[in-house]
Design a protein around this motif. Sequence first.
Motif, short mmCIF file in Angstrom:
data_model
loop_
_atom_site.label_atom_id
_atom_site.label_comp_id
_atom_site.label_asym_id
_atom_site.label_seq_id
_atom_site.Cartn_x
_atom_site.Cartn_y
_atom_site.Cartn_z
N UNK A 4 0.84 -1.20 0.00
CA UNK A 4 0.00 0.00 0.00
C UNK A 4 0.87 1.25 0.00
N UNK A 5 1.97 1.22 0.76
CA UNK A 5 2.91 2.35 0.78
C UNK A 5 3.48 2.64 -0.60
N UNK A 6 3.80 1.59 -1.36
CA UNK A 6 4.31 1.79 -2.72
C UNK A 6 3.27 2.52 -3.58
N UNK A 7 2.01 2.11 -3.46
CA UNK A 7 0.95 2.75 -4.26
C UNK A 7 0.76 4.20 -3.85
N UNK A 8 0.87 4.48 -2.56
CA UNK A 8 0.76 5.88 -2.11
C UNK A 8 1.92 6.71 -2.65
N UNK A 9 3.11 6.13 -2.64
CA UNK A 9 4.28 6.84 -3.16
C UNK A 9 4.18 7.10 -4.65
N UNK A 10 3.43 6.26 -5.36
CA UNK A 10 3.22 6.45 -6.79
C UNK A 10 2.11 7.45 -7.09
N UNK A 11 1.51 8.00 -6.05
CA UNK A 11 0.53 9.08 -6.23
C UNK A 11 -0.93 8.66 -6.19
N UNK A 12 -1.20 7.38 -5.91
CA UNK A 12 -2.60 6.95 -5.80
C UNK A 12 -3.18 7.43 -4.48
N UNK A 13 -4.39 7.91 -4.52
CA UNK A 13 -5.05 8.43 -3.32
C UNK A 13 -5.52 7.28 -2.43
N UNK A 14 -5.49 7.47 -1.10
CA UNK A 14 -5.93 6.42 -0.18
C UNK A 14 -7.35 5.93 -0.46
N UNK A 15 -8.26 6.87 -0.78
CA UNK A 15 -9.63 6.48 -1.04
C UNK A 15 -9.77 5.57 -2.25
N UNK A 16 -8.96 5.83 -3.29
CA UNK A 16 -9.02 5.00 -4.49
C UNK A 16 -8.45 3.60 -4.24
N UNK A 17 -7.41 3.53 -3.44
CA UNK A 17 -6.84 2.22 -3.08
C UNK A 17 -7.85 1.44 -2.24
N UNK A 18 -8.44 2.13 -1.25
CA UNK A 18 -9.42 1.47 -0.38
C UNK A 18 -10.61 0.98 -1.19
N UNK A 19 -11.08 1.77 -2.13
CA UNK A 19 -12.22 1.38 -2.97
C UNK A 19 -11.91 0.11 -3.75
N UNK A 20 -10.73 0.06 -4.36
CA UNK A 20 -10.36 -1.11 -5.17
C UNK A 20 -10.25 -2.36 -4.32
N UNK A 21 -9.77 -2.21 -3.08
CA UNK A 21 -9.63 -3.38 -2.19
C UNK A 21 -10.99 -3.80 -1.64
N UNK A 22 -11.77 -2.83 -1.15
CA UNK A 22 -13.05 -3.18 -0.53
C UNK A 22 -13.98 -3.86 -1.51
N UNK A 23 -14.03 -3.36 -2.74
CA UNK A 23 -14.97 -3.91 -3.71
C UNK A 23 -14.39 -5.05 -4.54
#
Length: 224
Positions: free
Chosen positions: A180-199
């Motif tokens: 998750x830290x890698x994705x945040x460092x690449x500029x993805x927003x926390x909400x978008x990461x959470x959405x992709x995981x939750x759904x």
Amino acid sequence: MTTLITGGVVEQLTEVATAVEAVHPRHGRMGSRVTKFSSRKNRSVVVCDSLLEAAFCLELERRNDVVHYEAHPYTLKFIRTNYRYTPDFLVCFANGSQRLVEVKNDESFEDKATSARITRYAELLATRGCMLEYLAASHFYQKIRTANLAFLYHQSFPSNGESTAKLCALLASRQQPTSIGDLLNLGFLPGNIAHAVFYGALDIDLSNAITCSTRVRNKRQRPP
């Protein structure tokens, strides 16, 4: 006030039961408390009479085949009996079918008198082709997993899944494990990461607390 859903299950049951509007809980039963669950799927607040029911709402929110659900949709009064029964949930599916669901903590689920009562309701409903699913908490609730889902669900609120395709494509192209830290460092927003995981587009280990070090993978990828 919740609108009484007509048609579907109610129409099926006209020969065995009548449906009246349920009295929604103001105070939880002993050992539980009334919880208001903000449902994205229903675009409304779902009033649950226990934290267990709220946990089940998380499961319904995640399921792609569920289009709508209500807690305590109505009270059924069975004809020629003294039975009255308020289901925990009415679940409406994408294929047009509906199902009633009752959820219980494991202790209540294993109680013979409680199980016999719910089984009798299920038998009466089944005579008209209506399914009542009876679930123990252990079927869907685990403390850490449920807490993780609640966290992801609320974090996902600012997102409509607009970055899901990019996240999936990125993970498919990467050879090394991705956190998750890698994705945040690449500029993805926390909400978008959470959405992709939750759904369910992305997968993580929900049995451990979520941190920046948590590994993320596409649903079809196996963990390294």
